[in-house]
Design a protein around this motif. Structure first.
Motif, PDB file in Angstrom:
ATOM      1  N   ILE A  49       0.859  -1.198   0.000  1.00  0.00           N
ATOM      2  CA  ILE A  49       0.000   0.000   0.000  1.00  0.00           C
ATOM      3  C   ILE A  49       0.884   1.232   0.000  1.00  0.00           C
ATOM      4  O   ILE A  49       1.846   1.317   0.775  1.00  0.00           O
ATOM      5  CB  ILE A  49      -0.909   0.025   1.261  1.00  0.00           C
ATOM      6  CG1 ILE A  49      -1.843  -1.175   1.289  1.00  0.00           C
ATOM      7  CG2 ILE A  49      -1.700   1.340   1.333  1.00  0.00           C
ATOM      8  CD1 ILE A  49      -2.673  -1.293   2.581  1.00  0.00           C
ATOM      9  N   GLN A  50       0.528   2.194  -0.864  1.00  0.00           N
ATOM     10  CA  GLN A  50       1.251   3.469  -0.855  1.00  0.00           C
ATOM     11  C   GLN A  50       0.320   4.562  -0.353  1.00  0.00           C
ATOM     12  O   GLN A  50      -0.842   4.625  -0.753  1.00  0.00           O
ATOM     13  CB  GLN A  50       1.740   3.796  -2.252  1.00  0.00           C
ATOM     14  CG  GLN A  50       2.886   2.856  -2.629  1.00  0.00           C
ATOM     15  CD  GLN A  50       3.514   3.178  -3.949  1.00  0.00           C
ATOM     16  OE1 GLN A  50       2.942   3.897  -4.758  1.00  0.00           O
ATOM     17  NE2 GLN A  50       4.682   2.626  -4.179  1.00  0.00           N
ATOM     18  N   VAL A  51       0.836   5.390   0.522  1.00  0.00           N
ATOM     19  CA  VAL A  51       0.028   6.452   1.143  1.00  0.00           C
ATOM     20  C   VAL A  51       0.800   7.762   1.023  1.00  0.00           C
ATOM     21  O   VAL A  51       2.007   7.791   1.294  1.00  0.00           O
ATOM     22  CB  VAL A  51      -0.208   6.136   2.648  1.00  0.00           C
ATOM     23  CG1 VAL A  51      -1.005   7.233   3.332  1.00  0.00           C
ATOM     24  CG2 VAL A  51      -0.907   4.800   2.814  1.00  0.00           C
ATOM     25  N   PRO A  52       0.123   8.850   0.625  1.00  0.00           N
ATOM     26  CA  PRO A  52       0.810  10.147   0.628  1.00  0.00           C
ATOM     27  C   PRO A  52       1.324  10.455   2.035  1.00  0.00           C
ATOM     28  O   PRO A  52       0.605  10.266   3.024  1.00  0.00           O
ATOM     29  CB  PRO A  52      -0.285  11.140   0.216  1.00  0.00           C
ATOM     30  CG  PRO A  52      -1.361  10.316  -0.397  1.00  0.00           C
ATOM     31  CD  PRO A  52      -1.280   8.961   0.214  1.00  0.00           C
ATOM     32  N   THR A  53       2.554  10.901   2.078  1.00  0.00           N
ATOM     33  CA  THR A  53       3.235  11.028   3.370  1.00  0.00           C
ATOM     34  C   THR A  53       3.805  12.428   3.546  1.00  0.00           C
ATOM     35  O   THR A  53       4.271  13.032   2.593  1.00  0.00           O
ATOM     36  CB  THR A  53       4.383   9.991   3.409  1.00  0.00           C
ATOM     37  OG1 THR A  53       3.795   8.691   3.390  1.00  0.00           O
ATOM     38  CG2 THR A  53       5.225  10.111   4.651  1.00  0.00           C
ATOM     39  N   GLU A  54       3.736  12.920   4.784  1.00  0.00           N
ATOM     40  CA  GLU A  54       4.436  14.179   5.104  1.00  0.00           C
ATOM     41  C   GLU A  54       5.412  13.886   6.243  1.00  0.00           C
ATOM     42  O   GLU A  54       5.024  13.293   7.263  1.00  0.00           O
ATOM     43  CB  GLU A  54       3.422  15.244   5.525  1.00  0.00           C
ATOM     44  CG  GLU A  54       4.093  16.583   5.810  1.00  0.00           C
ATOM     45  CD  GLU A  54       3.076  17.699   6.031  1.00  0.00           C
ATOM     46  OE1 GLU A  54       2.042  17.744   5.311  1.00  0.00           O
ATOM     47  OE2 GLU A  54       3.315  18.509   6.939  1.00  0.00           O
ATOM     48  N   PRO A  97      -7.169  -6.823   3.394  1.00  0.00           N
ATOM     49  CA  PRO A  97      -6.903  -7.949   4.310  1.00  0.00           C
ATOM     50  C   PRO A  97      -5.727  -8.841   3.918  1.00  0.00           C
ATOM     51  O   PRO A  97      -5.218  -9.579   4.762  1.00  0.00           O
ATOM     52  CB  PRO A  97      -8.218  -8.748   4.269  1.00  0.00           C
ATOM     53  CG  PRO A  97      -9.248  -7.795   3.752  1.00  0.00           C
ATOM     54  CD  PRO A  97      -8.535  -6.855   2.830  1.00  0.00           C
ATOM     55  N   GLU A  98      -5.298  -8.787   2.644  1.00  0.00           N
ATOM     56  CA  GLU A  98      -4.202  -9.669   2.225  1.00  0.00           C
ATOM     57  C   GLU A  98      -2.877  -8.917   2.114  1.00  0.00           C
ATOM     58  O   GLU A  98      -2.865  -7.815   1.567  1.00  0.00           O
ATOM     59  CB  GLU A  98      -4.530 -10.310   0.862  1.00  0.00           C
ATOM     60  CG  GLU A  98      -5.731 -11.257   0.902  1.00  0.00           C
ATOM     61  CD  GLU A  98      -5.519 -12.477   1.787  1.00  0.00           C
ATOM     62  OE1 GLU A  98      -4.366 -12.950   1.906  1.00  0.00           O
ATOM     63  OE2 GLU A  98      -6.514 -12.944   2.367  1.00  0.00           O
ATOM     64  N   PRO A  99      -1.782  -9.494   2.540  1.00  0.00           N
ATOM     65  CA  PRO A  99      -1.679 -10.689   3.378  1.00  0.00           C
ATOM     66  C   PRO A  99      -2.151 -10.366   4.797  1.00  0.00           C
ATOM     67  O   PRO A  99      -2.026  -9.227   5.242  1.00  0.00           O
ATOM     68  CB  PRO A  99      -0.174 -10.978   3.366  1.00  0.00           C
ATOM     69  CG  PRO A  99       0.475  -9.636   3.182  1.00  0.00           C
ATOM     70  CD  PRO A  99      -0.449  -8.863   2.301  1.00  0.00           C
ATOM     71  N   TYR A 138      -6.331  -0.265  10.682  1.00  0.00           N
ATOM     72  CA  TYR A 138      -7.148   0.407   9.667  1.00  0.00           C
ATOM     73  C   TYR A 138      -6.819  -0.166   8.283  1.00  0.00           C
ATOM     74  O   TYR A 138      -7.715  -0.543   7.516  1.00  0.00           O
ATOM     75  CB  TYR A 138      -6.889   1.926   9.720  1.00  0.00           C
ATOM     76  CG  TYR A 138      -7.648   2.694   8.670  1.00  0.00           C
ATOM     77  CD1 TYR A 138      -9.016   2.950   8.817  1.00  0.00           C
ATOM     78  CD2 TYR A 138      -7.012   3.145   7.518  1.00  0.00           C
ATOM     79  CE1 TYR A 138      -9.718   3.637   7.847  1.00  0.00           C
ATOM     80  CE2 TYR A 138      -7.711   3.838   6.542  1.00  0.00           C
ATOM     81  CZ  TYR A 138      -9.063   4.087   6.710  1.00  0.00           C
ATOM     82  OH  TYR A 138      -9.758   4.763   5.743  1.00  0.00           O
ATOM     83  N   PHE A 139      -5.524  -0.275   7.980  1.00  0.00           N
ATOM     84  CA  PHE A 139      -5.141  -0.767   6.658  1.00  0.00           C
ATOM     85  C   PHE A 139      -5.400  -2.269   6.505  1.00  0.00           C
ATOM     86  O   PHE A 139      -5.672  -2.745   5.403  1.00  0.00           O
ATOM     87  CB  PHE A 139      -3.670  -0.425   6.359  1.00  0.00           C
ATOM     88  CG  PHE A 139      -3.479   1.041   6.063  1.00  0.00           C
ATOM     89  CD1 PHE A 139      -4.047   1.601   4.936  1.00  0.00           C
ATOM     90  CD2 PHE A 139      -2.758   1.856   6.923  1.00  0.00           C
ATOM     91  CE1 PHE A 139      -3.901   2.959   4.653  1.00  0.00           C
ATOM     92  CE2 PHE A 139      -2.597   3.209   6.655  1.00  0.00           C
ATOM     93  CZ  PHE A 139      -3.172   3.761   5.518  1.00  0.00           C
ATOM     94  N   VAL A 155       0.883   9.516  12.569  1.00  0.00           N
ATOM     95  CA  VAL A 155      -0.538   9.861  12.596  1.00  0.00           C
ATOM     96  C   VAL A 155      -1.067   9.737  11.167  1.00  0.00           C
ATOM     97  O   VAL A 155      -0.414  10.190  10.226  1.00  0.00           O
ATOM     98  CB  VAL A 155      -0.767  11.306  13.094  1.00  0.00           C
ATOM     99  CG1 VAL A 155      -2.250  11.666  13.020  1.00  0.00           C
ATOM    100  CG2 VAL A 155      -0.266  11.494  14.518  1.00  0.00           C
ATOM    101  N   LEU A 156      -2.240   9.140  11.055  1.00  0.00           N
ATOM    102  CA  LEU A 156      -2.914   9.049   9.761  1.00  0.00           C
ATOM    103  C   LEU A 156      -4.136   9.961   9.805  1.00  0.00           C
ATOM    104  O   LEU A 156      -4.927   9.891  10.747  1.00  0.00           O
ATOM    105  CB  LEU A 156      -3.355   7.598   9.502  1.00  0.00           C
ATOM    106  CG  LEU A 156      -4.083   7.331   8.195  1.00  0.00           C
ATOM    107  CD1 LEU A 156      -3.127   7.469   6.997  1.00  0.00           C
ATOM    108  CD2 LEU A 156      -4.703   5.926   8.196  1.00  0.00           C
TER     109      LEU A 156
END
Ligand SMILES: N[C@@H](CCC(=O)N[C@@H](CS)C(=O)NCC(=O)O)C(=O)O
Length: 203
Positions: free
Chosen positions: A24-29, A78-80, A72-73, A54-55
């Motif tokens: 999973i890729q999430v925009p990050t600061e 759910p996989e893996p 949350y993720f 913090v998300l």
């Protein structure tokens, strides 16, 4: 959504390793802990506890605490299954996850926070005696862990899980405070080598 990350700090790393395992890729600061950016009014408005990670979701919902973010993720993807599958496995992973936090990551963090010069501004006052008091607890837990890892390849059993992520981050945090896994704990050393070799470990 946006993930407020904290560079080399261990708790943000737990979330980054988890996300890497999930793909999973999430925009990050980046929050600059050294510059005390997490104590700024802007960041305190997001997390009054003044800690990372913090998300923040698109609807403004704030999720702090590494394991809450991971959960949350896990629900979204759910996989893996990093928190396990089925009552037995989920319970065992939770047990080892809690043990890895309470009996390894926390004591190692206390040693780091109360002795390392980089933590002088953040841990006020630093209490070196508290660091010393925690060192035998780390050794005791690693010995218990070694027995467990004789039976199973990973902390929670046969499957890599969030418990291994906490364990990996904790053992890696031993290095800057000049603690090491004793040579005779062959199972812990083998496990640490295995989990460090996963691509996610460099996240
Ligand atoms: N229980 C929190 C701990 C978060 C935490 O302590 N983060 C550290 C970085 S590893 C931090 O923000 N430290 C800033 C400070 O101590 O002022 C979690 O699991 O995420």
């Amino acid at each position: 959504m946006k993930l407020y990350d904290g560079g080399r700090a261990p708790n943000p790393r737990r979330v980054r390793v988890f996300l890497a395992e999930k793909g999973i890729q999430v925009p990050t600061e980046q929050v600059d802990l050294g510059a005390q950016q997490h104590k700024s009014p802007a960041f305190t408005g997001i997390n009054p506890i003044q800690r990372v990670p913090v998300l923040v979701l698109d609807d403004g919902t704030v999720i702090a605490e590494s394991i809450a973010i991971c959960r949350y993720f896990e629900e979204l993807k759910p996989e893996p299954p990093l928190f396990g599958r089925g009552a037995r496995e989920i319970a065992r992973i939770e047990m080892w996850s809690r043990r890895a936090e309470l009996h390894l990551l926390f004591p190692v963090s206390h040693v780091f926070r109360h002795t390392h010069p980089a933590m002088k501004e953040m841990e006020v006052p630093q209490v070196p005696a508290w660091a010393e008091a925690n060192k035998p607890r780390i050794a005791d837990f690693l010995a218990v862990l070694d027995e467990e890892l004789q039976q199973h390849p990973f902390l929670g059993g046969d499957r890599y899980s969030v418990a291994d992520i906490t364990g990996l981050v904790a053992v890696d945090l031993m290095k800057p405070v000049k603690l090491a896994v004793p040579d005779e704990l062959k199972n812990v050393r083998r496990w640490h080598k295995d989990v460090s070799a996963r691509p996610s470990a460099s996240a």
